[in-house]
Design a protein around this motif. Sequence first.
Motif, PDB file in Angstrom:
ATOM      1  N   SER A 143       0.816  -1.209   0.000  1.00 22.39           N
ATOM      2  CA  SER A 143       0.000   0.000   0.000  1.00 22.39           C
ATOM      3  C   SER A 143       0.853   1.264   0.000  1.00 22.39           C
ATOM      4  O   SER A 143       0.539   2.207  -0.730  1.00 22.39           O
ATOM      5  N   PRO A 144       1.974   1.364   0.782  1.00 25.58           N
ATOM      6  CA  PRO A 144       2.831   2.546   0.644  1.00 25.58           C
ATOM      7  C   PRO A 144       3.453   2.656  -0.738  1.00 25.58           C
ATOM      8  O   PRO A 144       3.595   3.765  -1.268  1.00 25.58           O
ATOM      9  N   ARG A 145       3.837   1.524  -1.332  1.00 30.93           N
ATOM     10  CA  ARG A 145       4.414   1.562  -2.675  1.00 30.93           C
ATOM     11  C   ARG A 145       3.379   2.053  -3.692  1.00 30.93           C
ATOM     12  O   ARG A 145       3.689   2.826  -4.588  1.00 30.93           O
ATOM     13  N   ALA A 146       2.134   1.563  -3.542  1.00 31.37           N
ATOM     14  CA  ALA A 146       1.080   2.021  -4.446  1.00 31.37           C
ATOM     15  C   ALA A 146       0.828   3.512  -4.274  1.00 31.37           C
ATOM     16  O   ALA A 146       0.610   4.237  -5.253  1.00 31.37           O
ATOM     17  N   GLU A 147       0.874   3.963  -3.039  1.00 30.95           N
ATOM     18  CA  GLU A 147       0.708   5.402  -2.784  1.00 30.95           C
ATOM     19  C   GLU A 147       1.829   6.207  -3.431  1.00 30.95           C
ATOM     20  O   GLU A 147       1.597   7.277  -4.016  1.00 30.95           O
ATOM     21  N   PHE A 148       3.069   5.675  -3.322  1.00 35.34           N
ATOM     22  CA  PHE A 148       4.205   6.347  -3.960  1.00 35.34           C
ATOM     23  C   PHE A 148       4.043   6.399  -5.477  1.00 35.34           C
ATOM     24  O   PHE A 148       4.277   7.426  -6.115  1.00 35.34           O
ATOM     25  N   GLN A 149       3.626   5.280  -6.078  1.00 34.42           N
ATOM     26  CA  GLN A 149       3.489   5.217  -7.527  1.00 34.42           C
ATOM     27  C   GLN A 149       2.349   6.088  -8.031  1.00 34.42           C
ATOM     28  O   GLN A 149       2.370   6.539  -9.176  1.00 34.42           O
ATOM     29  N   GLU A 150       1.338   6.306  -7.204  1.00 36.40           N
ATOM     30  CA  GLU A 150       0.249   7.183  -7.613  1.00 36.40           C
ATOM     31  C   GLU A 150       0.653   8.655  -7.569  1.00 36.40           C
ATOM     32  O   GLU A 150       0.063   9.480  -8.275  1.00 36.40           O
ATOM     33  N   LYS A 151       1.659   8.958  -6.760  1.00 35.97           N
ATOM     34  CA  LYS A 151       2.022  10.359  -6.550  1.00 35.97           C
ATOM     35  C   LYS A 151       3.246  10.779  -7.352  1.00 35.97           C
ATOM     36  O   LYS A 151       3.378  11.953  -7.721  1.00 35.97           O
ATOM     37  N   TYR A 152       4.171   9.833  -7.619  1.00 32.02           N
ATOM     38  CA  TYR A 152       5.441  10.173  -8.271  1.00 32.02           C
ATOM     39  C   TYR A 152       5.713   9.257  -9.456  1.00 32.02           C
ATOM     40  O   TYR A 152       5.223   8.120  -9.510  1.00 32.02           O
ATOM     41  N   VAL A 153       6.526   9.760 -10.358  1.00 30.27           N
ATOM     42  CA  VAL A 153       6.998   8.984 -11.511  1.00 30.27           C
ATOM     43  C   VAL A 153       8.521   8.930 -11.439  1.00 30.27           C
ATOM     44  O   VAL A 153       9.185   9.968 -11.335  1.00 30.27           O
ATOM     45  N   GLN A 154       9.078   7.726 -11.464  1.00 34.55           N
ATOM     46  CA  GLN A 154      10.528   7.541 -11.377  1.00 34.55           C
ATOM     47  C   GLN A 154      11.128   7.434 -12.769  1.00 34.55           C
ATOM     48  O   GLN A 154      10.607   6.735 -13.632  1.00 34.55           O
ATOM     49  N   LEU A 155      12.269   8.110 -12.973  1.00 31.19           N
ATOM     50  CA  LEU A 155      12.933   8.146 -14.272  1.00 31.19           C
ATOM     51  C   LEU A 155      14.299   7.481 -14.188  1.00 31.19           C
ATOM     52  O   LEU A 155      14.456   6.478 -13.509  1.00 31.19           O
ATOM     53  N   HIS A 156      15.292   8.047 -14.832  1.00 30.73           N
ATOM     54  CA  HIS A 156      16.620   7.445 -14.936  1.00 30.73           C
ATOM     55  C   HIS A 156      17.388   7.576 -13.621  1.00 30.73           C
ATOM     56  O   HIS A 156      17.053   8.375 -12.746  1.00 30.73           O
TER      57      HIS A 156
END
Length: 409
Positions: A143-156
């Motif tokens: 659930s914290p990971r899903a929250e992170f992925q909903e809020k941020y986009v990771q790049l290089h």
Amino acid sequence: MVKELKKKGKSPALRRRLEGNNSMMSAGSESVKDSRPRKRKKAAGETPRRRIMVSQMAGASTSCQGTNRTMRRLRSNTTKEAEVSSPPAKKKKKGLLHQVLTKEPPSSWDISSESSSCPVPAEDFQKPLKRKKMKMEEERVDSPRAEFQEKYVQLHQLGDGGFGSVFAGYRIEGKLPVAIKHIPKDNVVIKHKDENGRELAMETVIMLKLRSATVPQLAMVSLLDWYDLDQELILVMERPMFAEDLLVFLKERGGCLNEKEAKIILKQLVEAALYLQNANIFHRDIKVENILIETTTEGLQVYLIDFGLSCFDDRRKHELLCGTPEHLPLDWFMHNNYCAEPTTVWQLGVVLFEVVHMMRFNSHSFLKNKLKISKRLSKNCQDVLTKCLMVDPVDRPTLEHLLGHPWFS
């Protein structure tokens, strides 16, 4: 008939044979009549039985085997007619789980063999419960990971160190650039217990304290979010768009800087170190790789990053050996311990040495006089280097005295 035979002139032998046949026929007819079953009297209110001819249902039989087969068909058809005339009550269907728990086997089971081996082991019913529990645990962790992925986009990837990896990214809302740091929990060597007894990574605690400061320091990157996952920590920090670490900055400029640029960088570092000291924070690993330089229209802006080895100072002597081996303070070799302020001053002297010299610093080489301060530098710059790199920590200046040095004027 005898008279007729006499009249016709039949022989005596023929007459005797005819008389014998007549007597047998009369006796047989009487026996058949006596053996015929009498008709049963009907009881009052009795439903009359339905009579079915065997020949109508199964056809005539010419042998004993055919007779038996016909009787079996007759019984079967009679039973079916009885079932049609009085339909049975509907049976409530029972599931497999209910049948096993109530010990009521289906009609197709062999009850004699049920006691020896159950068709469905009891532990099999526990497996779905275990899987459901594991799924709930995974959802709790994810659930914290899903929250992170909903809020941020990771790049290089931006960098990779001994304690974690840093990636570029942005916040979806507002497209704010961020730096995302992944820290495996196995790499967290310094931890801190809060007032509730919860154990957290020291880096997280330090950055949370810096974020809550009423007067923020320009040289500190702000912590925006953090996520505590099962196997790692995720720290989301602000990312200056046009910044690069000081080591790369030096390489792009031929390996060293002039004194004017070096003075701007070091003064901001001393101010940041003094700010941390007043907040009871000891960085412990100030070096060119942990310093970001941003080029703006107003000049160079310094950011101090990577608090993975930091701790709270408490004005005590530290015995845990932390930092870059090539930059270890000499007082640790002398006394097997070190204090925060003299060590920080030493590390600032190491950074200044590498900025104005086209070489990397090494503590052992410096002690053996294999590394010397360049005479091409100004007297004030040489004096700052000499005082910061004193062997005895007592002889090094304090951060406040260093900031007041004439070279920074």
